[in-house]
Design a protein around this motif. Structure first.
Motif, short mmCIF file in Angstrom:
data_model
loop_
_atom_site.label_atom_id
_atom_site.label_comp_id
_atom_site.label_asym_id
_atom_site.label_seq_id
_atom_site.Cartn_x
_atom_site.Cartn_y
_atom_site.Cartn_z
N PRO A 264 0.80 -1.24 0.00
CA PRO A 264 0.00 0.00 0.00
C PRO A 264 0.82 1.28 0.00
O PRO A 264 0.32 2.34 -0.39
CB PRO A 264 -0.83 -0.12 1.30
N ALA A 265 2.10 1.20 0.43
CA ALA A 265 2.93 2.42 0.47
C ALA A 265 3.57 2.74 -0.87
O ALA A 265 4.20 3.80 -1.02
CB ALA A 265 4.03 2.26 1.53
N LEU A 266 3.40 1.88 -1.86
CA LEU A 266 4.05 2.11 -3.14
C LEU A 266 3.65 3.44 -3.76
O LEU A 266 4.49 4.19 -4.27
CB LEU A 266 3.73 0.96 -4.10
N GLY A 267 2.37 3.74 -3.70
CA GLY A 267 1.87 4.96 -4.34
C GLY A 267 2.31 6.25 -3.68
O GLY A 267 2.28 7.31 -4.30
N THR A 268 2.73 6.19 -2.41
CA THR A 268 3.13 7.40 -1.68
C THR A 268 4.64 7.47 -1.46
O THR A 268 5.12 8.38 -0.79
CB THR A 268 2.42 7.46 -0.32
N THR A 269 5.38 6.52 -2.00
CA THR A 269 6.83 6.49 -1.83
C THR A 269 7.52 7.09 -3.05
O THR A 269 7.15 6.81 -4.19
CB THR A 269 7.34 5.04 -1.64
N ASP A 270 8.54 7.89 -2.80
CA ASP A 270 9.34 8.45 -3.88
C ASP A 270 10.39 7.43 -4.30
O ASP A 270 11.39 7.24 -3.62
CB ASP A 270 10.02 9.74 -3.43
N HIS A 271 10.14 6.74 -5.41
CA HIS A 271 11.10 5.77 -5.90
C HIS A 271 11.72 6.24 -7.22
O HIS A 271 12.20 5.44 -8.03
CB HIS A 271 10.45 4.39 -6.08
N SER A 272 11.72 7.55 -7.42
CA SER A 272 12.23 8.11 -8.67
C SER A 272 13.72 7.91 -8.84
O SER A 272 14.24 7.99 -9.96
CB SER A 272 11.91 9.61 -8.74
N SER A 273 14.44 7.62 -7.74
CA SER A 273 15.89 7.41 -7.84
C SER A 273 16.24 6.08 -8.51
O SER A 273 17.36 5.91 -9.02
CB SER A 273 16.53 7.46 -6.45
N LEU A 274 15.31 5.12 -8.49
CA LEU A 274 15.59 3.80 -9.06
C LEU A 274 15.93 3.89 -10.55
O LEU A 274 15.19 4.49 -11.33
CB LEU A 274 14.39 2.87 -8.88
N ARG A 275 17.05 3.27 -10.91
CA ARG A 275 17.42 3.14 -12.32
C ARG A 275 17.36 1.69 -12.76
O ARG A 275 17.08 1.39 -13.92
CB ARG A 275 18.85 3.65 -12.56
N GLU A 276 17.67 0.79 -11.81
CA GLU A 276 17.75 -0.62 -12.15
C GLU A 276 17.02 -1.45 -11.09
O GLU A 276 17.45 -1.50 -9.94
CB GLU A 276 19.21 -1.08 -12.22
N LEU A 277 15.93 -2.07 -11.47
CA LEU A 277 15.20 -2.94 -10.58
C LEU A 277 15.33 -4.36 -11.14
O LEU A 277 14.58 -4.77 -12.02
CB LEU A 277 13.73 -2.52 -10.47
N TYR A 278 16.35 -5.07 -10.65
CA TYR A 278 16.60 -6.44 -11.10
C TYR A 278 15.64 -7.40 -10.39
O TYR A 278 15.32 -7.23 -9.22
CB TYR A 278 18.03 -6.87 -10.76
N TYR A 279 15.24 -8.43 -11.10
CA TYR A 279 14.45 -9.49 -10.46
C TYR A 279 14.75 -10.80 -11.18
O TYR A 279 15.21 -10.83 -12.34
CB TYR A 279 12.94 -9.18 -10.52
N GLY A 280 14.49 -11.91 -10.51
CA GLY A 280 14.74 -13.21 -11.11
C GLY A 280 14.54 -14.32 -10.10
O GLY A 280 14.00 -14.11 -9.01
N GLY A 281 14.99 -15.50 -10.46
CA GLY A 281 14.88 -16.65 -9.57
C GLY A 281 13.78 -17.61 -9.97
O GLY A 281 13.86 -18.81 -9.69
N SER A 282 12.74 -17.11 -10.61
CA SER A 282 11.64 -17.96 -11.09
C SER A 282 10.93 -17.21 -12.21
O SER A 282 11.00 -15.98 -12.30
CB SER A 282 10.67 -18.29 -9.95
N PRO A 283 10.23 -17.95 -13.10
CA PRO A 283 9.55 -17.30 -14.22
C PRO A 283 8.56 -16.25 -13.73
O PRO A 283 7.92 -16.40 -12.69
CB PRO A 283 8.83 -18.46 -14.91
#
Length: 521
Positions: A264-283
């Protein structure tokens, strides 16, 4: 090309920004100069106590702590092999192996030094006392006469880089962990490439330093950046850290990306600094990725690889903005060759044909530690056979179908669970899904599914069955669909299908069951 020792290269980078923060862990912060001094001081202390090339240093420290990172760098700097002893979990640094298994590992590797900390000291003493040839105990600090304090001051240390740099243990099909050895050359190649980065990286680490994220951490240090260590994943804590420290790189297991999207905090958080959001481990679900691309934009990077291979392929941020590519795991990364081979006759298959994914890479393992029998099954003529099923299209994009061992024969057809999972995840109220086969008392295999509803949503298993029939076919509908509040995960951060299969066995019947609407935790 001769590649300098990877730790020497990192020390060179740290020397260029001595007064800037290089590492954060809770309230603790180390400058580049302090981090470099800790590495060289510990390396000198280990060397002076007789450890070096041919030595084996086992790390039994808090998973994502400065001691774990400094310990690896220090031991590798003098040519010792590092063994990550705490656990085999690639997603959760808080998970820990039983003492008996840890004793087996240190005996198997011939550990000469057991590096520990205050939180693990009692356990380390028990392991040492149970060893066939007890190792010396060491720590950063004074913990008694039987523990060598390797806290030192910066000094001259001659780099050594022969043999195996790191041994990472992973779960085996027999229950006995397998040690995966990796040489110094691959680590050096990562750092050499990263030193040419034009932007500094501030990286948040929540997955264990003992596993694949370690090379990404080395990459971030080599950029002249800062590492922020968290001892586990919490979506709210991740969002708070991104905003506070202006984090521009994060690596998450795929289910953790889903948790981040649903917080729920995603919409109110400043995540503008993110350039690279890596993810993996499963499809990953194309539907969930499409939503992630809407939220984060061109910042997502999907990584496909295995513990044995490290990274194989990647889907770039820009490619995440093309819906037709969200069903792929991207293209092979530089220095990696990918081939699709028939799993039986091992012939190379053309584009569009499904077979076993095989790779050749400077980053892949040297082999399973002291297990030539297992090594010979997967390393054949210089190629690593991953056990994953997939195909390449004419443009070089790799499509991951499933694991060879997970294919289900049901309703007269062969079904790969991943395609049914993606059909379930396409439902707007489903957050996660796992599909697996269960044999009844007559050894007839039936397909089962577990679905996790999104927060605050109600899901009817009958609707999910209709969804699968519509997206795929009636023959792909699981014999049983259950709802759970969450999925149990394996050491690799993937749904624990073995556990789910065992739990489902008592309820399995010879007839095709109807989907159930029971919500269990």
């Amino acid at each position: 090309m001769q590649i300098d020792h990877y730790v020497s290269q990192l020390l060179d980078v740290l020397s260029t920004r001595p007064d800037e923060i290089a590492l954060r862990h809770g309230d603790e912060a180390l400058t580049s100069a302090e981090l470099a001094a800790a590495i060289t001081g510990a390396a000198a202390a280990l060397r002076d106590r007789g450890t070096g090339e041919g030595g084996v240093v086992a790390l039994l420290t808090v998973g994502n702590s400065p001691a774990t990172l400094i310990g690896r760098y220090a031991a590798n700097l003098i040519g010792a092999t590092v063994v990550h002893l705490r656990g085999i979990n690639a997603a959760d640094p808080l998970d820990e192996l039983p003492i008996a298994t840890q004793v087996e590992i240190v005996d198997d590797t011939g550990t000469t030094v057991l590096l520990t900390d205050a939180a693990n000291l009692d356990r380390a003493r028990k392991i040492r006392d149970a060893m066939a040839e007890p190792a010396a105990l060491a720590a950063f600090g004074d913990f008694g006469d039987d523990v060598a304090d390797i806290t030192g001051t910066a000094g001259e240390v001659e780099p050594r880089a022969e043999g195996t740099a790191v041994l990472t243990y992973t779960s085996g099909t027999t229950g006995r962990p397998k040690g995966i050895g990796r040489g110094f050359g691959g680590l050096g190649a990562v750092v050499t490439k990263a030193r040419h980065m034009t932007e500094r990286c501030t990286m948040l680490v929540t997955t264990p330093l003992s596993h694949s994220v370690s090379s990404t951490v080395d990459d971030a240090v080599a950029s002249g950046g800062m590492i922020v260590l968290h001892e586990g994943f919490d979506a709210g804590a991740v969002l708070e850290a991104v905003e506070r420290h202006r984090v521009n790189r994060v690596y998450l297991a795929t289910p953790q990306l889903y948790d981040l999207l649903d917080h729920p905090a995603l919409g109110t958080t400043d995540h503008s600094s993110l350039r690279e959001l890596y993810y993996g481990g499963s499809p990953a679900s194309p539907v969930r990725l499409s939503r992630a691309a809407e939220v984060f934009g061109a910042k997502l990077i999907q990584i496909y690889g295995t513990t044995e291979s490290w990274v194989i392929a990647a889907l770039s941020p820009e490619e995440h903005l093309k819906p037709e590519l969200l069903t792929t795991v991207g293209k092979a990364v530089p220095f990696v060759q990918v081939g699709i081979r028939d799993p039986h006759v091992r012939h190379e298959l053309p584009a569009g044909k499904t077979g076993e994914i095989c790779v050749r890479s400077p980053m892949m393992m040297d082999g399973y530690w002291k297990r030539p029998d297992l090594t010979s099954r997967v390393l054949i003529d210089g190629w690593l056979h991953t056990g994953d099923v997939g195909y390449l299209d004419e443009n070089g994009y790799l499509y991951l179908v499933d694991r060879l061992a997970d294919m289900i024969k049901t309703n007269g057809i062969k079904v790969y669970p991943a395609e049914v999972e993606n059909a379930l995840l396409a439902h707007p109220d489903v957050a996660q899904a796992a599909v697996f086969g269960v044999a009844d008392e007559d050894n007839v295999e039936y397909m089962h599914a577990i679905a996790v509803p999104r927060r605050g949503r109600d899901v009817d298993p009958a609707d999910l069955a209709a969804q699968v029939a519509r997206v795929l076919s009636p023959s792909h509908v699981p014999a049983e669909i259950r709802l759970r509040a969450e999925l149990p995960l394996t050491d690799a951060g993937k749904p624990d299908k073995l556990r789910l299969r065992e739990e489902a066995k008592p309820a399995t019947k010879s007839s095709h069951a109807k989907p159930e609407s029971e919500l269990t935790s």
